[in-house]
Structure formats: C-alpha cells, structure tokens
Design a protein around this motif. Structure first.
Motif, PDB file in Angstrom:
ATOM      1  N   LEU A 111       0.844  -1.212   0.000  1.00 23.09           N
ATOM      2  CA  LEU A 111       0.000   0.000   0.000  1.00 23.09           C
ATOM      3  C   LEU A 111       0.878   1.262   0.000  1.00 23.09           C
ATOM      4  O   LEU A 111       0.548   2.261  -0.664  1.00 23.09           O
ATOM      5  CB  LEU A 111      -0.923   0.012   1.222  1.00 23.09           C
ATOM      6  N   ALA A 112       2.019   1.178   0.722  1.00 20.68           N
ATOM      7  CA  ALA A 112       2.931   2.325   0.759  1.00 20.68           C
ATOM      8  C   ALA A 112       3.528   2.576  -0.628  1.00 20.68           C
ATOM      9  O   ALA A 112       3.667   3.742  -1.056  1.00 20.68           O
ATOM     10  CB  ALA A 112       4.044   2.057   1.777  1.00 20.68           C
ATOM     11  N   ASN A 113       3.838   1.479  -1.317  1.00 23.90           N
ATOM     12  CA  ASN A 113       4.369   1.613  -2.694  1.00 23.90           C
ATOM     13  C   ASN A 113       3.349   2.283  -3.602  1.00 23.90           C
ATOM     14  O   ASN A 113       3.697   3.148  -4.418  1.00 23.90           O
ATOM     15  CB  ASN A 113       4.706   0.225  -3.266  1.00 23.90           C
ATOM     16  N   LEU A 114       2.087   1.846  -3.473  1.00 18.72           N
ATOM     17  CA  LEU A 114       1.023   2.434  -4.308  1.00 18.72           C
ATOM     18  C   LEU A 114       0.888   3.928  -4.032  1.00 18.72           C
ATOM     19  O   LEU A 114       0.735   4.738  -4.963  1.00 18.72           O
ATOM     20  CB  LEU A 114      -0.319   1.747  -4.028  1.00 18.72           C
ATOM     21  N   ALA A 115       0.966   4.266  -2.750  1.00 19.20           N
ATOM     22  CA  ALA A 115       0.790   5.675  -2.370  1.00 19.20           C
ATOM     23  C   ALA A 115       1.929   6.545  -2.935  1.00 19.20           C
ATOM     24  O   ALA A 115       1.757   7.752  -3.141  1.00 19.20           O
ATOM     25  CB  ALA A 115       0.740   5.789  -0.849  1.00 19.20           C
ATOM     26  N   ALA A 116       3.088   5.905  -3.200  1.00 24.37           N
ATOM     27  CA  ALA A 116       4.246   6.665  -3.700  1.00 24.37           C
ATOM     28  C   ALA A 116       4.174   6.939  -5.205  1.00 24.37           C
ATOM     29  O   ALA A 116       4.980   7.696  -5.741  1.00 24.37           O
ATOM     30  CB  ALA A 116       5.522   5.893  -3.372  1.00 24.37           C
ATOM     31  N   PHE A 117       3.188   6.293  -5.854  1.00 22.88           N
ATOM     32  CA  PHE A 117       3.040   6.527  -7.302  1.00 22.88           C
ATOM     33  C   PHE A 117       2.711   8.004  -7.568  1.00 22.88           C
ATOM     34  O   PHE A 117       1.844   8.566  -6.877  1.00 22.88           O
ATOM     35  CB  PHE A 117       1.889   5.662  -7.851  1.00 22.88           C
ATOM     36  N   PRO A 118       3.335   8.628  -8.586  1.00 23.73           N
ATOM     37  CA  PRO A 118       3.056  10.059  -8.855  1.00 23.73           C
ATOM     38  C   PRO A 118       1.588  10.300  -9.213  1.00 23.73           C
ATOM     39  O   PRO A 118       1.032  11.335  -8.879  1.00 23.73           O
ATOM     40  CB  PRO A 118       3.945  10.373 -10.051  1.00 23.73           C
ATOM     41  N   ALA A 119       0.951   9.293  -9.844  1.00 23.37           N
ATOM     42  CA  ALA A 119      -0.435   9.489 -10.263  1.00 23.37           C
ATOM     43  C   ALA A 119      -1.447   9.285  -9.138  1.00 23.37           C
ATOM     44  O   ALA A 119      -2.638   9.523  -9.312  1.00 23.37           O
ATOM     45  CB  ALA A 119      -0.762   8.537 -11.401  1.00 23.37           C
ATOM     46  N   VAL A 120      -0.961   8.830  -8.007  1.00 23.04           N
ATOM     47  CA  VAL A 120      -1.877   8.479  -6.904  1.00 23.04           C
ATOM     48  C   VAL A 120      -2.044   9.635  -5.925  1.00 23.04           C
ATOM     49  O   VAL A 120      -1.066  10.199  -5.429  1.00 23.04           O
ATOM     50  CB  VAL A 120      -1.369   7.217  -6.171  1.00 23.04           C
ATOM     51  N   GLU A 121      -3.298   9.972  -5.688  1.00 21.34           N
ATOM     52  CA  GLU A 121      -3.619  11.036  -4.726  1.00 21.34           C
ATOM     53  C   GLU A 121      -3.645  10.452  -3.305  1.00 21.34           C
ATOM     54  O   GLU A 121      -3.067  10.987  -2.376  1.00 21.34           O
ATOM     55  CB  GLU A 121      -5.001  11.605  -5.084  1.00 21.34           C
ATOM     56  N   GLU A 122      -4.375   9.300  -3.187  1.00 19.65           N
ATOM     57  CA  GLU A 122      -4.544   8.711  -1.849  1.00 19.65           C
ATOM     58  C   GLU A 122      -4.871   7.215  -1.981  1.00 19.65           C
ATOM     59  O   GLU A 122      -5.551   6.816  -2.924  1.00 19.65           O
ATOM     60  CB  GLU A 122      -5.704   9.410  -1.118  1.00 19.65           C
ATOM     61  N   VAL A 123      -4.381   6.445  -1.037  1.00 19.90           N
ATOM     62  CA  VAL A 123      -4.744   5.021  -0.985  1.00 19.90           C
ATOM     63  C   VAL A 123      -5.597   4.812   0.274  1.00 19.90           C
ATOM     64  O   VAL A 123      -5.180   5.182   1.369  1.00 19.90           O
ATOM     65  CB  VAL A 123      -3.493   4.116  -0.924  1.00 19.90           C
ATOM     66  N   GLN A 124      -6.794   4.247   0.056  1.00 17.54           N
ATOM     67  CA  GLN A 124      -7.698   4.085   1.211  1.00 17.54           C
ATOM     68  C   GLN A 124      -7.906   2.593   1.511  1.00 17.54           C
ATOM     69  O   GLN A 124      -8.473   1.865   0.709  1.00 17.54           O
ATOM     70  CB  GLN A 124      -9.050   4.744   0.893  1.00 17.54           C
ATOM     71  N   PHE A 125      -7.382   2.189   2.584  1.00 26.07           N
ATOM     72  CA  PHE A 125      -7.675   0.832   3.097  1.00 26.07           C
ATOM     73  C   PHE A 125      -7.450   0.879   4.602  1.00 26.07           C
ATOM     74  O   PHE A 125      -6.319   0.819   5.075  1.00 26.07           O
ATOM     75  CB  PHE A 125      -6.769  -0.231   2.469  1.00 26.07           C
TER      76      PHE A 125
END
Lengths: 245, 299
Positions: free
Chosen positions: B144-158
């Motif tokens: 989830l931390a990796n996903l959140a670091a994506f430039p296109a990602v605003e927020e990861v909700q889980f």
C-alpha cells in the motif's frame, strides 16, 4: 474361623481388653457375654475392623485383620453379616429396600435382589411386609429386618451385637431360633449378649468377658459365682434395665 | 459384581439423592446455569464480532484515488503492479461519473446537490479486490505504501487499522468471557460442593451402613460424585437453553425493528463445538464440586 491372640485394647487410657485370646471354629454358634463395659461390642468391632487393637493379632477365616490394608476391609466385611443392637435401618426406605440396598450397591440386578431379599425375608417371616417402612414395624420385626439385611449377602460369619436387647423374652427366643437355623445352614454365628437366661436356654458355647480377659465354657460353668451382674433365676443382670413385661 | 448394573445403581442413587435435596439442587443448577449463560453470552458476542471482522476484512477493497489528469499509461502501470503483487485478485476502474452515480444511490437525499455543481467533484479511482488472506498478510502494508508513492496516486484508502483494533476488541471480549466464566464456574463448583455435602449429611446413616457391610469406596462415594456431575450437566444444558432463547429474542427484535446494524452483528449461534464446551464446562464444575464434597473425610 475367628482367632484372637493376645489382643489388648484401650480407650483413653482405660484398658477394655487385656491379652484376650480365644478361637471360634467354622460353623460354630458362640455367645459372647459379660457385664456392660466388659468389651463385647469392642470385640465385635475389632472383628470387622471398625477398631484396631493396641496389641495382638486377629484372624478371620485365615486373614489377618490387624495388618489388613484399608483397601481390603470392604472385602473382609462382605464375608460377614452384622446385626446391630439399634438395628440401623434406614427410615426412608421400605423393608425390601433396607434389605436389598447393599446388593444394589454391589451391582446385583433387580430380579436377583428381589429373589434373595424374598428368601431372607421369608426366613425371618417378614415376606408379607416388603413394602412397609421401619416405623410401621414393631421392635421385633425391625430386628428381624436387620437380621435379614445381614443375611442377604450370604455371609460366612454372622455377628450380632445384643440382638435381643430391645425384645421381650418370647421375641428373643424367636431370634435365637433364627440364629440356630442360620447356623445349621453352615454360617458361623457369634452373638454378643448379656442375656444369661437366653444363653442358658440355647445351650451353646459361651465366652465370658471378665476384667479384660475371657472365661471359656457354657454359661453356667463359666460365670464366676461372685459376678455381680449374675442373678440366678433372672434373665439379665441389674446393670442393664430389664425391659421384659 | 456386574459393572453395568452397578453403574445403573449409582445413577439411580445419584438421581434419588438430588431429588431428596431438590431445593438445593435447583439452586445449584440455576447458579451454574446462570454462570455458564453469562460465559455463553461473551462467547456469542466474541464469535459474532469475530465473524463480522473476518467478513469486513475479506470484503473490503483497497481504493486508490488518482490525481486529476492521471494518464492511461500511469493507470495501466498501477494496475499491472497491483496484479503482480500476488495480493490482488482483480482491479476495477471507477470513473468520476460512476463515482457520482454510486454516491447518488447511497445518499439519495443528496443526489440533487451533486447535480447542481458545475463540475464533477469525484476523482477517478481504481478498486483492488484483495485475494483471500491478503488483508492479514505482512506484505500488504509495504504494498500500500508503494502504491501511495506513485506520482499518479492522490490517496490510498484501506483502513486496515480499525479492523485490527476491532480484532483486539474481540480478543478482549473473549478473554473477559473466559476469565469471568472461570470465576463464575469456581463459584458454581463451590455451590455444587455444598449441595453434595448436604446430600452426604442426609445420607450419613446409609454411608455408615454401607461401609459396615463392605460396600467398595467407589460405590459409596460414586453417587455423590455423580450427583455433582449431573448438576453440572443440567446447569450446562440450562445455560444452552437460555442462550438459545436469548438468541431467538435478539433475532426477533432485529426482524421487528429492521435494525441493519444489529443485523450485521448477530449473525449466528454458537458452533456445536462451543456448545459442547459450555456443557463440558458445567460437567467439569460439577465434577470438581462433587470431588471436593465426597473426599474421604466428608463421606
């Protein structure tokens, strides 16, 4: 059957039995008599290991009762039938239940319990009162129920402690007749009683406890003339109140 | 001696003894029944909360909200990485329009308000359905931390933390139930011991006579021991009956009130194994009480 060798017993420093020795052969009918406090009940209690002696050895049917481990005591007692002076009947149980509940605890099935209970109740002539409760019975009948209970497990040895103590003379004679009948069937009988007249009438071997020891012989021969509790022509000694009519 | 007939006699005597001291027996059975009922309530709550937690944890999807203007290549890269992680079963794109429709369905009274806005305020997102067991995996948090670091990602909700906290609460409920149950069972065992002791006093003469006529110790003490066990068994069954009634009552309440929240939490009765354990607890309490009361110096 019963062998006492140098048996002594004290209660709170008071010596009741002193170096007591006697034997009773298998199939014998023996009276144990003596004044109150002579140790008659103690001798019986020693036999079924309700008490242990201070000294001496006791053998019952070849088994040493004194050195017997507690776990073997039930087995010893199952070879005996015990009749208590106060009957020890269970007031909330019927005659049949009083007689057969020991068999029930020993796992004897109901049909067999009924058969054996009926047999012994017939012997004591109470087979018609199987459903009565002890309070509905006379003293003599209660004593006969107690005798039936002692016999129901077909004991090798019948021990009775003052079985006629609360009965009138006629009933006492009736009890003695029953004991004789049981003895004829091969059961060794040891009866503790202070009833000299009854012993005389029955004419059986008598052991008289006196000052902690035992005198051997039929009652007339055995009783010392100076015995304070003995009364010629009387059926009992004055220490125990006479209850006969 | 016939063992079958002896056991039948023991049971017969035990039942007769309980019947003779029936008032005390009733008190004892009620106490152990109530104690185990309370334990059962805790277990029921723990089991259902645990079920809810499991269901929530398995059903919850990870929602990845994208920044405005996130291009197709970035979204495809994100989806590929998610599927390669071995934690995700499926990915699903949710457009701003789809998000608005969902909001309108869930909050019908506010649906009109979104229509008045000049632009769609809902962002694009990607929903990731987790594989079974993935929510508990240690690899989930770094993923989830990796996903959140994506430039296109605003927020990861889980929100996995609240699930863990709820799991902790469930454990606490179960532990409290076990501790309370242990204390109550001890009290019940003490009551049973007293009832059995009273029965022994009532049967003093019988015990003396039995001993004098040479009945084996096990047959003398057996009915009293068995009496304790029977009281425990009856208490356990009573507790189960009460729990069943309470459960049915709650179900009827939920049905009558159409309470969605309670409907989520009360979903099932105790498992047969737990029911068995509850009754076994009663039997054990009875055995302890019976054993204490029928020790050699009491009988």
């Amino acid at each position: 059957m019963i062998e006492f060798y140098g048996v002594s017993k004290e209660y709170h420093g008071r010596r009741v039995l002193k170096n007591l020795s006697f034997q009773v052969a298998q199939g014998e009918f023996v009276f144990l008599t003596g004044p109150s406090g002579a140790g008659k009940t103690t001798v019986l209690k020693l036999l079924y290991r309700a008490e242990t002696p201070g000294a001496g050895q006791i053998l019952v049917n070849g088994r040493n009762v004194v050195s017997m481990p507690p776990s073997r005591i039930p087995e010893l007692r199952r070879t005996m039938g015990i009749v208590f002076q106060d009957y020890k009947l269970l007031p909330t149980r019927t005659v049949f239940e009083n007689v057969s509940f020991v068999l029930k605890f020993l796992g004897v099935p109901l049909a067999e319990r009924r058969r054996r209970a009926y047999q012994v109740l017939r012997l004591v002539e109470l087979h018609h009162r199987v459903n009565a409760f002890p309070e509905e019975l006379s003293g003599g009948e209660q004593q006969r129920v107690a005798l039936a209970r002692a016999l129901v497990n077909e004991p090798e040895l019948l021990v009775a402690d003052e079985p006629t103590g609360n009965l009138d003379h006629r009933l006492a004679q009736e009890m003695m007749r029953l004991f004789s009948q049981i003895n004829v069937r091969g059961t060794t009988v040891l009866v503790a009683t202070h009833d000299v007249a009854l012993i005389r009438e029955t004419g059986r071997r008598c052991l008289t406890l006196d000052r902690g020891g035992v005198l051997e012989g039929l009652v007339e021969a055995a009783l010392p003339p100076q015995a304070a509790w003995r009364r010629e022509g009387s059926s009992a000694h004055p220490v125990v109140p006479e209850e006969r009519p | 001696m016939r063992s079958g007939a002896a056991v039948a006699s023991l049971l017969d005597e035990a039942l007769a003894g309980l019947w003779r001291a029936r008032r005390m027996t009733a008190v004892s059975v009620l106490q152990i029944g109530f104690s185990l009922f309370l334990v059962g309530l805790f277990l029921l709550a723990a089991e259902n909360l645990g079920g809810v937690v499991d269901a929530l944890r398995e059903e919850t999807a990870v929602t990845v909200f994208l920044r405005p203007g996130a291009d197709e290549a970035a979204q495809a890269d994100l989806e590929r990485r998610a599927l390669d992680s071995k934690l995700v079963a499926a990915v699903r794109r949710v457009s701003p329009e789809e998000a608005r429709r969902r909001f309108a369905r869930s909050f019908a009274s506010l649906a009109g308000a979104t229509g008045t806005l000049s632009s769609n305020p809902f962002p694009s997102s990607v929903e990731l359905d987790l594989l079974p067991g993935a929510a508990s995996s240690a690899a989930l948090r770094p993923f989830l931390a990796n996903l959140a670091a994506f430039p296109a990602v605003e927020e990861v909700q889980f929100d996995v933390d609240w699930v863990r906290r709820l799991r902790g609460v469930v454990r606490l409920v179960a532990a409290t139930g076990a501790a309370t149950g242990f204390c109550l069972a001890l009290g019940a065992a003490f009551t049973i011991a007293n009832v059995v002791r009273l029965t022994i006093l009532l049967h003093r003469d019988e015990i003396d006579i039995l001993r004098l006529v040479g009945a084996p110790e096990i047959l003398i003490r057996g009915p009293f021991l068995l009496g304790g066990v029977l009281q425990g068994l009856l208490g356990g069954l009573l507790a189960l009956g009460l729990l069943g009634l309470a459960f049915r009552g709650v179900l009827m309440f939920i049905t009558a009130t159409e309470n969605v929240l309670l409907g989520v939490f009360v979903v099932r009765f105790l498992s047969p194994a737990t029911c068995g354990l509850l009754v076994l607890g009663g039997v054990l309490a009875g055995l302890v009480g019976g054993t204490i009361a029928s020790r050699r110096h009491h009988v």
